[in-house]
Design a protein around this motif. Structure first.
Motif, PDB file in Angstrom:
ATOM      1  N   ASN A 134       0.831  -1.213   0.000  1.00  0.00           N
ATOM      2  CA  ASN A 134       0.000   0.000   0.000  1.00  0.00           C
ATOM      3  C   ASN A 134       0.860   1.254   0.000  1.00  0.00           C
ATOM      4  OD1 ASN A 134      -2.332  -1.490  -0.036  1.00  0.00           O
ATOM      5  ND2 ASN A 134      -2.686  -1.350   2.176  1.00  0.00           N
ATOM      6  N   ARG A 135       1.965   1.240   0.760  1.00  0.00           N
ATOM      7  CA  ARG A 135       2.866   2.387   0.769  1.00  0.00           C
ATOM      8  C   ARG A 135       3.525   2.568  -0.596  1.00  0.00           C
ATOM      9  NH1 ARG A 135       6.603   0.875   4.909  1.00  0.00           N
ATOM     10  NH2 ARG A 135       5.092  -0.492   5.803  1.00  0.00           N
ATOM     11  N   ALA A 136       3.872   1.464  -1.238  1.00  0.00           N
ATOM     12  CA  ALA A 136       4.491   1.551  -2.567  1.00  0.00           C
ATOM     13  C   ALA A 136       3.489   2.090  -3.590  1.00  0.00           C
ATOM     14  CB  ALA A 136       4.997   0.183  -3.002  1.00  0.00           C
ATOM     15  N   ASP A 137       2.228   1.724  -3.462  1.00  0.00           N
ATOM     16  CA  ASP A 137       1.195   2.232  -4.368  1.00  0.00           C
ATOM     17  C   ASP A 137       0.968   3.732  -4.174  1.00  0.00           C
ATOM     18  OD1 ASP A 137       0.888  -0.254  -5.487  1.00  0.00           O
ATOM     19  OD2 ASP A 137      -0.913  -0.761  -4.294  1.00  0.00           O
ATOM     20  N   LEU A 138       1.052   4.186  -2.921  1.00  0.00           N
ATOM     21  CA  LEU A 138       0.828   5.600  -2.647  1.00  0.00           C
ATOM     22  C   LEU A 138       1.973   6.462  -3.161  1.00  0.00           C
ATOM     23  CD1 LEU A 138      -0.606   5.456   0.978  1.00  0.00           C
ATOM     24  CD2 LEU A 138      -1.837   5.965  -1.134  1.00  0.00           C
ATOM     25  N   THR A 139       3.187   5.954  -3.109  1.00  0.00           N
ATOM     26  CA  THR A 139       4.343   6.734  -3.553  1.00  0.00           C
ATOM     27  C   THR A 139       4.537   6.667  -5.062  1.00  0.00           C
ATOM     28  OG1 THR A 139       5.836   4.889  -3.153  1.00  0.00           O
ATOM     29  CG2 THR A 139       5.541   6.498  -1.369  1.00  0.00           C
ATOM     30  N   ALA A 140       3.933   5.704  -5.716  1.00  0.00           N
ATOM     31  CA  ALA A 140       4.125   5.562  -7.173  1.00  0.00           C
ATOM     32  C   ALA A 140       3.287   6.518  -7.965  1.00  0.00           C
ATOM     33  CB  ALA A 140       3.781   4.139  -7.601  1.00  0.00           C
TER      34      ALA A 140
END
Length: 140
Positions: A134-140
């Motif tokens: 989820n954190r990777a999706d938010l930063t992408a």
């Protein structure tokens, strides 16, 4: 292979938790100089209990691998089913001998903390992986 690594990482934690739980169980009435012998007995019993659960998980992973299943929850569930079936067969074979029944109850009681540690460890790992995605999706 990752499935086996997850269980191997959790095994020392399961051993410690099982030892402490069994020590509390047998050591509640004991005190004084017998505490060291109680610790030794608790460590031995917990080691055997954790090894039995780990062996069941290894067998379950081996049975699931040809089917292409590499899910830790599936391996844990199949291992639990295998152990429950074996303990059920043992229970049916007990003919009223108190020592056999005591062995059966201790076997079940010692394995409960190990199963719980494996389940909680897998759950925490899954939640951590989901949060990282989820954190990777938010930063992408």
């Amino acid at each position: 292979m990752q499935t086996m690594r997850r269980f191997l990482v959790l095994t020392p934690v399961a051993l410690v938790v099982t030892t402490v739980a069994y020590l509390i169980y047998i050591g509640a009435g004991d005190a004084g100089s017998r505490i060291w012998s109680a610790v030794g007995i608790a460590l031995l019993v917990a080691l055997v209990g954790a090894a039995a659960v780990l062996a069941a998980v290894v067998i379950a992973v081996g049975l699931l691998r040809p089917l292409g299943v590499s899910n830790a929850w599936a391996a844990l569930g199949l291992a639990f089913g295998l152990v429950a079936a074996i303990l059920g067969i043992l229970y049916l074979g007990i003919e009223g001998d108190d020592w056999d029944m005591l062995f059966f109850e201790v076997a079940i009681g010692v394995q409960v903390p190990t199963w719980l540690v494996f389940a909680v460890g897998i759950l925490v790992g899954d939640l951590r992986n989901r949060a990282a995605r989820n954190r990777a999706d938010l930063t992408a």
